[in-house]
Motif scaffolding. Structure first.
Motif, short mmCIF file in Angstrom:
data_model
loop_
_atom_site.label_atom_id
_atom_site.label_comp_id
_atom_site.label_asym_id
_atom_site.label_seq_id
_atom_site.Cartn_x
_atom_site.Cartn_y
_atom_site.Cartn_z
N LEU A 76 31.08 62.87 43.88
CA LEU A 76 31.85 63.16 42.67
C LEU A 76 33.26 62.54 42.77
O LEU A 76 33.78 62.00 41.79
CB LEU A 76 31.91 64.67 42.47
CG LEU A 76 32.02 65.19 41.03
CD1 LEU A 76 33.43 65.27 40.56
CD2 LEU A 76 31.16 64.42 40.04
N TYR A 133 33.20 74.14 46.47
CA TYR A 133 34.02 75.32 46.18
C TYR A 133 34.48 76.01 47.47
O TYR A 133 35.62 76.47 47.57
CB TYR A 133 33.21 76.28 45.29
CG TYR A 133 33.86 77.62 45.11
CD1 TYR A 133 35.04 77.75 44.38
CD2 TYR A 133 33.30 78.77 45.67
CE1 TYR A 133 35.66 78.98 44.22
CE2 TYR A 133 33.90 80.01 45.50
CZ TYR A 133 35.09 80.11 44.79
OH TYR A 133 35.69 81.32 44.64
N ASN A 172 32.04 69.39 35.91
CA ASN A 172 31.01 70.14 36.65
C ASN A 172 29.67 70.15 35.93
O ASN A 172 28.62 70.31 36.56
CB ASN A 172 31.46 71.59 36.90
CG ASN A 172 31.29 72.45 35.67
OD1 ASN A 172 31.99 72.25 34.68
ND2 ASN A 172 30.36 73.39 35.70
#
Ligand SMILES: NC(=O)c1ccc[n+]([C@@H]2O[C@H](COP(=O)([O-])OP(=O)(O)OC[C@H]3O[C@@H](n4cnc5c(N)ncnc54)[C@H](OP(=O)(O)O)[C@@H]3O)[C@@H](O)[C@H]2O)c1
Length: 207
Positions: free
Chosen positions: A12, A66, A126
């Protein structure tokens, strides 16, 4: 020139750095491994460094899992204050693949905003698989990046970054909407994990 700092040089992080560079935004990439950061930043004409180096971007993208947020917040005390801090995470509990790691009435973005109250947290990217961000399309539909946050200027800054690269960006509302974005991202991952859709597909936005 606006500059974005992307922390994390994985899938990402690479694709978001590419989007930023394509749209004319300067890029700094920071990673635990200097070579990985250089491999992403170098071809984009950006600068590279390691986590802990000074953050130079007005926009900071946390392109890490996360679970790594805590480490980054500890590594950068006060450094995210006043910045547009972008949370791209899908906080999936991969040990069960059945729950998120955040309370049902919260979101990773809310947890991040509470931990870094001086930053302008924006949830984005996301709900897109990296492949669709790279190609600019999900099947026949232009890739749409849903953006949620409480600071209107911060959201506009991110929307501009995305649209400058030729993708669509849609303001999805306040940071409260991050909860719904994380639900969409989670569902999309479970569908791809179960091979019901491809990792190059996913949800698309049609007017
Ligand atoms: N891939 C996608 O299609 C996609 C789509 C939407 C959202 N996301 C979200 O994007 C984020 C990154 O996912 P990814 O697919 O890019 O994963 P990835 O390819 O595994 O890359 C993760 C990156 O995070 C770094 N990292 C991990 N733990 C760290 C820590 N404690 N401190 C500093 N850096 C750390 C890794 O560094 P090392 O190389 O040193 O391990 C690596 O650069 C996740 O939150 C994910 O939910 C991913």
């Amino acid at each position: 020139m606006t500059t974005v700092t992307v922390i994390g040089a994985g899938n990402l992080g690479s694709v978001v750095a590419g989007i930023a560079a394509k749209g004319g935004t300067g890029v700094q990439v920071l990673a635990r491994d200097a070579e990985k950061a250089q491999a992403v930043a170098g071809p984009l004409g950006g600068s590279a460094g390691v986590v802990g180096d000074a953050v130079t971007g007005e926009i900071v993208v946390l392109a890490v899992p996360y679970a790594a947020f805590e480490d980054l917040i500890a590594a950068y005390p006060g450094a995210f204050d006043g910045k547009v801090l972008v949370d791209v995470s899908n906080p999936v509990d991969f040990s069960t693949f059945d729950d998120l790691l955040v309370p049902a009435d919260s979101s990773a973005a809310k947890v991040l905003q509470d931990a870094v109250p001086g930053a302008k947290v924006v949830k984005a990217f996301n709900a897109n698989f990296g492949a669709t961000l790279g190609t600019g399309a999900a099947g026949p539909v232009q890739t749409a990046v849903l953006v949620a946050g409480d600071d209107a200027d911060a959201k506009r800054t991110l929307v501009d970054l995305v649209t400058s690269a030729g993708l669509r960006a849609v303001d999805a509302g306040s940071l409260k909407r991050a909860r719904e974005l994380e639900a969409i991202g989670f569902l999309q991952i479970t569908l791809a994990g179960a091979e019901k859709i491809s990792w190059a597909g996913g949800f698309a936005l049609v007017d």
